[in-house]
Write a protein that holds these residues in place. Sequence first.
Motif, PDB file in Angstrom:
ATOM      1  N   ARG A 159      43.932  11.963  14.802  1.00 43.20           N
ATOM      2  CA  ARG A 159      42.979  11.091  14.123  1.00 43.20           C
ATOM      3  C   ARG A 159      42.088  10.416  15.158  1.00 43.20           C
ATOM      4  O   ARG A 159      42.547  10.031  16.233  1.00 43.20           O
ATOM      5  N   PHE A 160      40.815  10.294  14.790  1.00 38.51           N
ATOM      6  CA  PHE A 160      39.834   9.635  15.640  1.00 38.51           C
ATOM      7  C   PHE A 160      39.065   8.616  14.815  1.00 38.51           C
ATOM      8  O   PHE A 160      38.739   8.860  13.648  1.00 38.51           O
ATOM      9  N   MET A 161      38.768   7.486  15.435  1.00 42.33           N
ATOM     10  CA  MET A 161      37.932   6.462  14.823  1.00 42.33           C
ATOM     11  C   MET A 161      36.562   6.542  15.488  1.00 42.33           C
ATOM     12  O   MET A 161      36.464   6.497  16.716  1.00 42.33           O
ATOM     13  N   THR A 162      35.531   6.706  14.673  1.00 42.43           N
ATOM     14  CA  THR A 162      34.159   6.626  15.159  1.00 42.43           C
ATOM     15  C   THR A 162      33.619   5.275  14.738  1.00 42.43           C
ATOM     16  O   THR A 162      33.554   4.971  13.544  1.00 42.43           O
ATOM     17  N   MET A 163      33.277   4.454  15.728  1.00 41.17           N
ATOM     18  CA  MET A 163      32.697   3.140  15.461  1.00 41.17           C
ATOM     19  C   MET A 163      31.191   3.242  15.688  1.00 41.17           C
ATOM     20  O   MET A 163      30.753   3.696  16.740  1.00 41.17           O
ATOM     21  N   ILE A 164      30.440   2.868  14.687  1.00 42.42           N
ATOM     22  CA  ILE A 164      28.987   2.995  14.731  1.00 42.42           C
ATOM     23  C   ILE A 164      28.412   1.657  15.166  1.00 42.42           C
ATOM     24  O   ILE A 164      28.465   0.670  14.433  1.00 42.42           O
ATOM     25  N   LEU A 211      27.534   5.726  18.897  1.00 42.74           N
ATOM     26  CA  LEU A 211      28.776   6.024  18.207  1.00 42.74           C
ATOM     27  C   LEU A 211      29.888   6.170  19.237  1.00 42.74           C
ATOM     28  O   LEU A 211      29.799   7.000  20.138  1.00 42.74           O
ATOM     29  N   GLU A 212      30.885   5.329  19.116  1.00 47.67           N
ATOM     30  CA  GLU A 212      32.032   5.364  20.024  1.00 47.67           C
ATOM     31  C   GLU A 212      33.153   6.104  19.312  1.00 47.67           C
ATOM     32  O   GLU A 212      33.585   5.700  18.224  1.00 47.67           O
ATOM     33  N   VAL A 213      33.628   7.185  19.912  1.00 52.37           N
ATOM     34  CA  VAL A 213      34.666   8.037  19.318  1.00 52.37           C
ATOM     35  C   VAL A 213      35.945   7.853  20.120  1.00 52.37           C
ATOM     36  O   VAL A 213      35.970   8.143  21.316  1.00 52.37           O
ATOM     37  N   ARG A 214      37.009   7.361  19.445  1.00 49.62           N
ATOM     38  CA  ARG A 214      38.268   7.099  20.143  1.00 49.62           C
ATOM     39  C   ARG A 214      39.440   7.599  19.318  1.00 49.62           C
ATOM     40  O   ARG A 214      39.465   7.433  18.096  1.00 49.62           O
ATOM     41  N   VAL A 240      33.738  14.494  18.109  1.00 46.66           N
ATOM     42  CA  VAL A 240      32.426  14.204  18.706  1.00 46.66           C
ATOM     43  C   VAL A 240      31.330  14.970  17.972  1.00 46.66           C
ATOM     44  O   VAL A 240      30.255  14.423  17.692  1.00 46.66           O
ATOM     45  N   GLU A 241      31.574  16.230  17.621  1.00 52.07           N
ATOM     46  CA  GLU A 241      30.555  17.020  16.928  1.00 52.07           C
ATOM     47  C   GLU A 241      30.226  16.434  15.551  1.00 52.07           C
ATOM     48  O   GLU A 241      29.056  16.340  15.177  1.00 52.07           O
ATOM     49  N   ILE A 244      29.433  -3.578  15.592  1.00 51.85           N
ATOM     50  CA  ILE A 244      29.934  -2.439  14.825  1.00 51.85           C
ATOM     51  C   ILE A 244      29.392  -2.571  13.412  1.00 51.85           C
ATOM     52  O   ILE A 244      29.694  -3.528  12.706  1.00 51.85           O
ATOM     53  N   GLY A 245      28.565  -1.612  13.025  1.00 52.06           N
ATOM     54  CA  GLY A 245      27.923  -1.633  11.718  1.00 52.06           C
ATOM     55  C   GLY A 245      28.641  -0.789  10.685  1.00 52.06           C
ATOM     56  O   GLY A 245      28.353  -0.858   9.499  1.00 52.06           O
ATOM     57  N   GLY A 246      29.603   0.019  11.133  1.00 53.28           N
ATOM     58  CA  GLY A 246      30.360   0.868  10.232  1.00 53.28           C
ATOM     59  C   GLY A 246      31.353   1.690  11.019  1.00 53.28           C
ATOM     60  O   GLY A 246      31.423   1.602  12.246  1.00 53.28           O
ATOM     61  N   TYR A 247      32.118   2.491  10.297  1.00 51.99           N
ATOM     62  CA  TYR A 247      33.132   3.311  10.949  1.00 51.99           C
ATOM     63  C   TYR A 247      33.422   4.547  10.108  1.00 51.99           C
ATOM     64  O   TYR A 247      33.090   4.610   8.920  1.00 51.99           O
ATOM     65  N   ALA A 248      34.051   5.516  10.741  1.00 55.74           N
ATOM     66  CA  ALA A 248      34.586   6.681  10.041  1.00 55.74           C
ATOM     67  C   ALA A 248      35.922   7.018  10.689  1.00 55.74           C
ATOM     68  O   ALA A 248      36.050   6.998  11.910  1.00 55.74           O
ATOM     69  N   LEU A 249      36.910   7.292   9.864  1.00 55.39           N
ATOM     70  CA  LEU A 249      38.212   7.719  10.344  1.00 55.39           C
ATOM     71  C   LEU A 249      38.337   9.210  10.044  1.00 55.39           C
ATOM     72  O   LEU A 249      38.238   9.628   8.887  1.00 55.39           O
ATOM     73  N   LEU A 250      38.504  10.007  11.105  1.00 61.18           N
ATOM     74  CA  LEU A 250      38.498  11.467  10.988  1.00 61.18           C
ATOM     75  C   LEU A 250      39.859  12.054  11.343  1.00 61.18           C
ATOM     76  O   LEU A 250      40.545  11.567  12.248  1.00 61.18           O
ATOM     77  N   GLN A 251      40.228  13.136  10.656  1.00 61.55           N
ATOM     78  CA  GLN A 251      41.423  13.934  10.969  1.00 61.55           C
ATOM     79  C   GLN A 251      40.902  15.293  11.422  1.00 61.55           C
ATOM     80  O   GLN A 251      40.362  16.054  10.613  1.00 61.55           O
ATOM     81  N   VAL A 252      41.025  15.567  12.720  1.00 62.33           N
ATOM     82  CA  VAL A 252      40.470  16.789  13.294  1.00 62.33           C
ATOM     83  C   VAL A 252      41.462  17.418  14.268  1.00 62.33           C
ATOM     84  O   VAL A 252      42.501  16.841  14.578  1.00 62.33           O
ATOM     85  N   ARG A 253      41.106  18.607  14.758  1.00 59.86           N
ATOM     86  CA  ARG A 253      41.979  19.333  15.684  1.00 59.86           C
ATOM     87  C   ARG A 253      41.790  18.916  17.140  1.00 59.86           C
ATOM     88  O   ARG A 253      42.654  19.158  17.963  1.00 59.86           O
ATOM     89  N   SER A 254      40.618  18.312  17.452  1.00 59.65           N
ATOM     90  CA  SER A 254      40.343  18.002  18.856  1.00 59.65           C
ATOM     91  C   SER A 254      39.313  16.878  18.958  1.00 59.65           C
ATOM     92  O   SER A 254      38.582  16.588  18.008  1.00 59.65           O
TER      93      SER A 254
END
Length: 122
Positions: free
Chosen positions: A2-7, A109-112, A91-92, A76-86
Amino acid sequence: MRFMTMIRIDENAGPEGGPSPELMEEMGTLLEEMTKAGVLLDTAGLRPTAEGSRVHWSHGKESVTDGPFTETKEVIGGYALLQVRSKEEAVEWSRRFARIHGEDWELTLEVRQVEEPPGEGA
Protein backbone atom coordinates in the motif's frame (compact mmCIF):
# COMPACT_ATOMS: atom_id res chain seq x y z
CA MET A 1 1.89 -3.10 -1.03
CA ARG A 2 0.00 0.00 0.00
CA PHE A 3 1.12 3.51 -0.84
CA MET A 4 -0.22 6.87 0.28
CA THR A 5 -0.09 9.68 -2.27
CA MET A 6 -0.34 13.05 -0.56
CA ILE A 7 -1.30 15.86 -2.90
CA ARG A 8 0.43 19.07 -1.88
CA ILE A 9 -0.96 22.36 -3.16
CA ASP A 10 -0.58 26.07 -2.57
CA GLU A 11 -4.09 27.00 -1.45
CA ASN A 12 -3.69 30.49 -2.92
CA ALA A 13 -2.30 29.52 -6.32
CA GLY A 14 -5.03 27.43 -7.98
CA PRO A 15 -7.27 28.65 -10.74
CA GLU A 16 -9.98 31.14 -9.82
CA GLY A 17 -13.11 29.20 -8.89
CA GLY A 18 -11.23 25.94 -8.20
CA PRO A 19 -11.31 22.84 -10.40
CA SER A 20 -13.09 23.16 -13.73
CA PRO A 21 -15.97 20.86 -14.67
CA GLU A 22 -13.66 19.31 -17.31
CA LEU A 23 -11.02 18.53 -14.68
CA MET A 24 -13.62 17.00 -12.38
CA GLU A 25 -14.87 14.81 -15.25
CA GLU A 26 -11.33 13.66 -16.13
CA MET A 27 -10.62 13.00 -12.47
CA GLY A 28 -13.80 10.94 -12.17
CA THR A 29 -12.79 8.89 -15.22
CA LEU A 30 -9.30 8.23 -13.82
CA LEU A 31 -10.62 7.34 -10.36
CA GLU A 32 -13.13 4.95 -11.94
CA GLU A 33 -10.30 3.31 -13.91
CA MET A 34 -8.22 2.99 -10.73
CA THR A 35 -11.17 1.49 -8.86
CA LYS A 36 -11.85 -1.06 -11.62
CA ALA A 37 -8.14 -1.97 -11.67
CA GLY A 38 -8.37 -2.65 -7.93
CA VAL A 39 -5.65 -0.17 -6.97
CA LEU A 40 -7.69 2.65 -5.40
CA LEU A 41 -8.53 1.91 -1.77
CA ASP A 42 -9.57 5.43 -0.74
CA THR A 43 -9.25 9.03 -1.91
CA ALA A 44 -10.52 12.45 -0.88
CA GLY A 45 -9.82 16.13 -1.09
CA LEU A 46 -9.35 18.01 2.16
CA ARG A 47 -11.16 21.12 3.32
CA PRO A 48 -9.14 24.39 3.42
CA THR A 49 -6.63 24.92 6.24
CA ALA A 50 -8.78 27.82 7.47
CA GLU A 51 -11.16 25.15 8.78
CA GLY A 52 -8.45 22.97 10.34
CA SER A 53 -6.34 22.82 13.47
CA ARG A 54 -2.81 21.65 14.25
CA VAL A 55 -1.90 19.84 17.43
CA HIS A 56 1.79 20.24 18.25
CA TRP A 57 3.63 18.21 20.88
CA SER A 58 7.09 19.31 21.98
CA HIS A 59 9.02 18.13 25.02
CA GLY A 60 5.93 17.27 27.03
CA LYS A 61 3.98 20.39 26.08
CA GLU A 62 1.01 20.56 23.77
CA SER A 63 -0.31 23.46 21.72
CA VAL A 64 -3.24 23.73 19.35
CA THR A 65 -3.29 26.24 16.50
CA ASP A 66 -6.41 26.92 14.44
CA GLY A 67 -6.05 27.56 10.70
CA PRO A 68 -5.42 29.12 8.34
CA PHE A 69 -1.74 28.28 8.47
CA THR A 70 -0.33 31.31 6.68
CA GLU A 71 3.30 30.39 7.37
CA THR A 72 2.98 27.31 5.16
CA LYS A 73 3.20 27.65 1.38
CA GLU A 74 2.21 24.07 0.50
CA VAL A 75 -0.44 22.08 2.34
CA ILE A 76 -1.88 18.62 1.84
CA GLY A 77 -4.96 19.23 -0.27
CA GLY A 78 -5.96 15.59 -0.68
CA TYR A 79 -4.76 12.02 -0.69
CA ALA A 80 -5.12 8.65 -2.36
CA LEU A 81 -4.47 5.27 -0.77
CA LEU A 82 -3.32 2.75 -3.39
CA GLN A 83 -2.83 -1.05 -3.36
CA VAL A 84 -0.21 -1.84 -6.00
CA ARG A 85 2.58 -4.30 -6.80
CA SER A 86 5.45 -1.79 -6.65
CA LYS A 87 6.51 1.75 -5.85
CA GLU A 88 6.93 2.34 -9.60
CA GLU A 89 3.26 1.48 -10.18
CA ALA A 90 2.19 3.87 -7.38
CA VAL A 91 4.33 6.62 -8.92
CA GLU A 92 2.83 6.01 -12.38
CA TRP A 93 -0.77 6.27 -11.10
CA SER A 94 0.23 9.47 -9.25
CA ARG A 95 1.83 10.90 -12.41
CA ARG A 96 -1.38 10.24 -14.34
CA PHE A 97 -3.38 12.04 -11.63
CA ALA A 98 -1.01 15.05 -11.78
CA ARG A 99 -1.09 15.25 -15.60
CA ILE A 100 -4.88 15.63 -15.84
CA HIS A 101 -4.58 18.96 -13.99
CA GLY A 102 -3.06 20.68 -17.01
CA GLU A 103 -1.16 23.96 -16.97
CA ASP A 104 -3.39 25.89 -14.51
CA TRP A 105 -2.29 23.94 -11.43
CA GLU A 106 0.91 23.46 -9.50
CA LEU A 107 0.95 20.22 -7.51
CA THR A 108 3.51 18.15 -5.70
CA LEU A 109 2.53 14.54 -5.11
CA GLU A 110 4.43 12.73 -2.39
CA VAL A 111 4.24 8.94 -2.75
CA ARG A 112 5.15 6.91 0.35
CA GLN A 113 4.75 3.27 1.23
CA VAL A 114 2.47 2.49 4.17
CA GLU A 115 4.22 0.62 6.99
CA GLU A 116 2.38 -2.69 7.32
CA PRO A 117 1.82 -4.30 10.73
CA PRO A 118 4.19 -7.21 11.45
CA GLY A 119 3.12 -10.38 9.63
CA GLU A 120 1.06 -8.51 7.00
CA GLY A 121 1.78 -7.13 3.55
CA ALA A 122 4.36 -8.22 1.01
